[in-house]
Design an enzyme around this catalytic site. Sequence first.
Site, PDB file in Angstrom:
ATOM      1  N   HIS A 119       0.823  -1.212   0.000  1.00 56.04           N
ATOM      2  CA  HIS A 119       0.000   0.000   0.000  1.00 56.04           C
ATOM      3  C   HIS A 119       0.858   1.263   0.000  1.00 56.04           C
ATOM      4  O   HIS A 119       0.427   2.303  -0.510  1.00 56.04           O
ATOM      5  CB  HIS A 119      -0.939  -0.002   1.197  1.00 56.04           C
ATOM      6  N   HIS A 166      -4.550  -5.669 -10.957  1.00 51.40           N
ATOM      7  CA  HIS A 166      -3.221  -5.184 -10.595  1.00 51.40           C
ATOM      8  C   HIS A 166      -2.192  -5.461 -11.687  1.00 51.40           C
ATOM      9  O   HIS A 166      -1.418  -4.573 -12.065  1.00 51.40           O
ATOM     10  CB  HIS A 166      -2.761  -5.826  -9.291  1.00 51.40           C
TER      11      HIS A 166
END
Length: 421
Positions: free
Chosen positions: A262, A392
């Site tokens: 993150h 992703h």
Amino acid sequence: MSDYAKLLPSTNAASWAGRPFHRQWLMRQANNLFDFFQETSIDPDGGFYELDDKGNALNADHNICQIHTATRMVHCFAVGALIGRPGSDEMVDHGMRFIWERLRDERHGGYFWSCDRNGPVNTIKQAYGHAFVLLAASSAKLAGHRLADQMLADVTEVINTRFWDDKRGAVREEFNADWSPVAEYNGQNSNMHMTEALMAAFQATGEKSYLDKAERIAELIIGKHAVAMDYRVAEHFDGDWVLDKSYLGNEMFRPAGTTPGHWLEWSRLLLQLWTLGHKRLSWMTDASRQLFRRSIELGWDDKHGGFFYTLDWDNKPVMTEKLWWPLSEAIGAAAYLSDHDRDQFFQLWYRKLWDFAANHLIDTKSGGWRSELTTDLRPSARLFTGKPDIYHALQACLIPLYPTTGSLANAIIEADHTSHY
């Protein structure tokens, strides 16, 4: 500079992003991902299947489609439509109709977490899921889907009236189906993805209120909390946005401690936000660099390679699995930083990250990317079964090919407007 960087002469550090072979290779990898997910993902009863390692449908007899699965597929195949991938429009339409007709709560408003062919299964309403509805609708709008404007208006109203906390400058985490509160918890992950979606909505509509919200979230999560923690991103907070280091949560979606993946995701998002905000918030560029460097310093496994999934508060690895998505996000961040910063560190890591993906994650035999590896890089399935997600990996392949000026879907349109072919 890392030991890896020292091994490369500076003359070899020129950007790969402009090299014809690398660009062709990236588009070929993106096309392989589209092939893998397009062929067997559609559930004829609605929504999409998650896929096993070979690309076969998981739980085909009783498929429960979660909101982030459906919305990410819409976003990715809207991107496919924009770059000219045949078959993408049908995938987008299938997903948009499923979200609108099956996941939307006609009684109370908002969108359920999951449903099967008989109706809602998990009726919780999470900011995380609504962020991806906003992203899907924004990308579908750019791709010209007929439901996009309606869905975009609907989910925007829900976010504004139910999730947005104007006092804090962030979104509240979750509610029951009738909008009664669930728990006194606030999470950065839902706010991070809301930031991504708000930027996409801003570029799809031109409405500045989306951008204003994205900037306020970034100020809270990064400008206030991450900067105070030496550029480590805190994940879990109580109802008053006080850091909760004791939070245990769910090891897949809300793991304890910190998650370097993150930090990498925010590294890219901050540069997007800085660019869209006319480069006036200069703190974002330094934060982007620092987040990337800290993720390498603390999150990268120097022995085997790959990013540890989580760290404890002493920066020691806890969950040592190497997942595909942090590596994917690192590639996107390195591509952005390489385009905005002359420091060779970022380009050298861009190359190293793609080396790791090519040698360990990209499955050249069965297709797709391996979702999980053990500490020593053997295929594993403790956290993730099969190959559940195109989002992703696809963005890792495509982000380096387009202008680093905003959201991917809009960047594709921008590149089309400036091309001469």
